[in-house]
Every structure is written in structure tokens, then in C-alpha cells.
Design a protein around this motif. Structure first.
Motif, PDB file in Angstrom:
ATOM      1  N   MET A   1       0.833  -1.177   0.000  1.00  0.00           N
ATOM      2  CA  MET A   1       0.000   0.000   0.000  1.00  0.00           C
ATOM      3  C   MET A   1       0.883   1.247   0.000  1.00  0.00           C
ATOM      4  O   MET A   1       1.907   1.283   0.653  1.00  0.00           O
ATOM      5  CB  MET A   1      -0.887  -0.019   1.241  1.00  0.00           C
ATOM      6  CG  MET A   1      -2.243   0.572   0.998  1.00  0.00           C
ATOM      7  SD  MET A   1      -3.296   0.463   2.442  1.00  0.00           S
ATOM      8  CE  MET A   1      -4.408  -0.783   1.861  1.00  0.00           C
ATOM      9  N   SER A   2       0.472   2.259  -0.728  1.00  0.00           N
ATOM     10  CA  SER A   2       1.269   3.481  -0.765  1.00  0.00           C
ATOM     11  C   SER A   2       1.069   4.278   0.509  1.00  0.00           C
ATOM     12  O   SER A   2       0.067   4.151   1.198  1.00  0.00           O
ATOM     13  CB  SER A   2       0.882   4.326  -1.975  1.00  0.00           C
ATOM     14  OG  SER A   2      -0.456   4.741  -1.872  1.00  0.00           O
ATOM     15  N   SER A   3       2.035   5.100   0.807  1.00  0.00           N
ATOM     16  CA  SER A   3       2.002   5.910   2.016  1.00  0.00           C
ATOM     17  C   SER A   3       1.666   7.363   1.661  1.00  0.00           C
ATOM     18  O   SER A   3       2.090   7.870   0.629  1.00  0.00           O
ATOM     19  CB  SER A   3       3.348   5.838   2.713  1.00  0.00           C
ATOM     20  OG  SER A   3       3.328   6.595   3.882  1.00  0.00           O
ATOM     21  N   HIS A   4       0.900   7.983   2.525  1.00  0.00           N
ATOM     22  CA  HIS A   4       0.540   9.392   2.362  1.00  0.00           C
ATOM     23  C   HIS A   4       0.979  10.114   3.626  1.00  0.00           C
ATOM     24  O   HIS A   4       0.878   9.566   4.725  1.00  0.00           O
ATOM     25  CB  HIS A   4      -0.970   9.534   2.169  1.00  0.00           C
ATOM     26  CG  HIS A   4      -1.473   8.786   0.978  1.00  0.00           C
ATOM     27  ND1 HIS A   4      -1.489   9.324  -0.285  1.00  0.00           N
ATOM     28  CD2 HIS A   4      -1.945   7.522   0.849  1.00  0.00           C
ATOM     29  CE1 HIS A   4      -1.962   8.437  -1.138  1.00  0.00           C
ATOM     30  NE2 HIS A   4      -2.241   7.329  -0.481  1.00  0.00           N
ATOM     31  N   ASP A  56      -3.349   5.351   3.758  1.00  0.00           N
ATOM     32  CA  ASP A  56      -4.223   5.721   2.647  1.00  0.00           C
ATOM     33  C   ASP A  56      -4.763   7.129   2.886  1.00  0.00           C
ATOM     34  O   ASP A  56      -4.639   7.688   3.969  1.00  0.00           O
ATOM     35  CB  ASP A  56      -5.371   4.711   2.498  1.00  0.00           C
ATOM     36  CG  ASP A  56      -6.173   4.544   3.767  1.00  0.00           C
ATOM     37  OD1 ASP A  56      -6.937   5.460   4.104  1.00  0.00           O
ATOM     38  OD2 ASP A  56      -6.026   3.493   4.430  1.00  0.00           O
ATOM     39  N   VAL A  57      -5.339   7.693   1.838  1.00  0.00           N
ATOM     40  CA  VAL A  57      -5.792   9.076   1.890  1.00  0.00           C
ATOM     41  C   VAL A  57      -6.960   9.270   2.866  1.00  0.00           C
ATOM     42  O   VAL A  57      -7.082  10.326   3.493  1.00  0.00           O
ATOM     43  CB  VAL A  57      -6.121   9.598   0.468  1.00  0.00           C
ATOM     44  CG1 VAL A  57      -7.394   8.986  -0.071  1.00  0.00           C
ATOM     45  CG2 VAL A  57      -6.200  11.108   0.443  1.00  0.00           C
ATOM     46  N   ILE A  58      -7.781   8.273   3.047  1.00  0.00           N
ATOM     47  CA  ILE A  58      -8.899   8.376   3.994  1.00  0.00           C
ATOM     48  C   ILE A  58      -8.364   8.461   5.422  1.00  0.00           C
ATOM     49  O   ILE A  58      -8.819   9.290   6.218  1.00  0.00           O
ATOM     50  CB  ILE A  58      -9.875   7.196   3.820  1.00  0.00           C
ATOM     51  CG1 ILE A  58     -10.537   7.297   2.450  1.00  0.00           C
ATOM     52  CG2 ILE A  58     -10.914   7.167   4.931  1.00  0.00           C
ATOM     53  CD1 ILE A  58     -11.304   6.068   2.027  1.00  0.00           C
ATOM     54  N   ALA A  59      -7.387   7.641   5.747  1.00  0.00           N
ATOM     55  CA  ALA A  59      -6.778   7.687   7.082  1.00  0.00           C
ATOM     56  C   ALA A  59      -6.049   9.007   7.300  1.00  0.00           C
ATOM     57  O   ALA A  59      -6.082   9.578   8.390  1.00  0.00           O
ATOM     58  CB  ALA A  59      -5.818   6.516   7.268  1.00  0.00           C
ATOM     59  N   LEU A  60      -5.406   9.525   6.248  1.00  0.00           N
ATOM     60  CA  LEU A  60      -4.725  10.809   6.348  1.00  0.00           C
ATOM     61  C   LEU A  60      -5.726  11.930   6.620  1.00  0.00           C
ATOM     62  O   LEU A  60      -5.511  12.763   7.496  1.00  0.00           O
ATOM     63  CB  LEU A  60      -3.930  11.101   5.074  1.00  0.00           C
ATOM     64  CG  LEU A  60      -3.182  12.431   5.058  1.00  0.00           C
ATOM     65  CD1 LEU A  60      -2.142  12.492   6.164  1.00  0.00           C
ATOM     66  CD2 LEU A  60      -2.529  12.643   3.690  1.00  0.00           C
TER      67      LEU A  60
END
Length: 88
Positions: A1-4, A56-60
Motif C-alpha cells: 500500500m502506498s504511504s501518504h 491511505d488518503v482516507i486515514a490521512l
């Protein structure tokens, strides 16, 4: 998974004000973090620096909303405290 990630920096009029805010919100480090996001906080002089890393962007986005809210509450509480001290 990519990191944000995101970096938040808040500048205050004094180092003591920055310290008060950083200590107030810093207590949440580890309490709010979960398997999808991690946060670090540092204070350098009159600046508070918050680093958020999320899976993920939602967690960010959730972490950003949380930390902006926590900073807002800490700043408003410090304002009230300062006003009370001034009135004494």
C-alpha cells in the motif's frame, strides 16, 4: 500500500505558548494513532511541528481533521487561561 503524509506547522507568539499547545496535544500521541496512521509532534522554539504518516488518503484525512481539532481546542483553552490570568 502506498504511504501518504502531511506536515503541519503552527507558529506562536512565544515559545511558552507553543510549549503549552504541544504538551496539551502531545498527550494524544499513541492514543489516536492506529494501524493506518502514525503521528509525531515536536516543538522548536515558538513552532509546533506535527508529522502525520498514513497508509491511505482516507486515514490521512481523518488524522488531519483530528489534529486540527485538537490544536484548535488547545489554542482556545490557552486563550481562556491567558484571559483569566490577565483579569486577576
Amino acid at each position: 500500500m502506498s504511504s501518504h503524509d502531511a506536515t503541519l506547522e503552527f507558529d506562536y507568539e512565544t515559545a511558552s505558548r507553543a510549549e503549552l499547545v504541544a504538551e496539551s496535544v502531545g498527550r494524544e500521541i499513541g492514543e489516536i494513532d492506529d494501524e493506518r496512521s502514525r503521528t509525531t509532534i515536536e516543538r522548536e522554539g515558538a513552532r509546533v511541528h506535527i508529522e502525520i504518516d498514513a497508509d491511505d488518503v482516507i486515514a490521512l484525512r481523518a488524522a488531519l481533521n483530528t489534529w486540527f481539532s485538537l490544536i484548535d481546542v488547545a489554542e482556545r483553552t490557552a486563550d481562556v487561561g491567558a484571559a483569566v490570568l490577565e483579569s486577576q
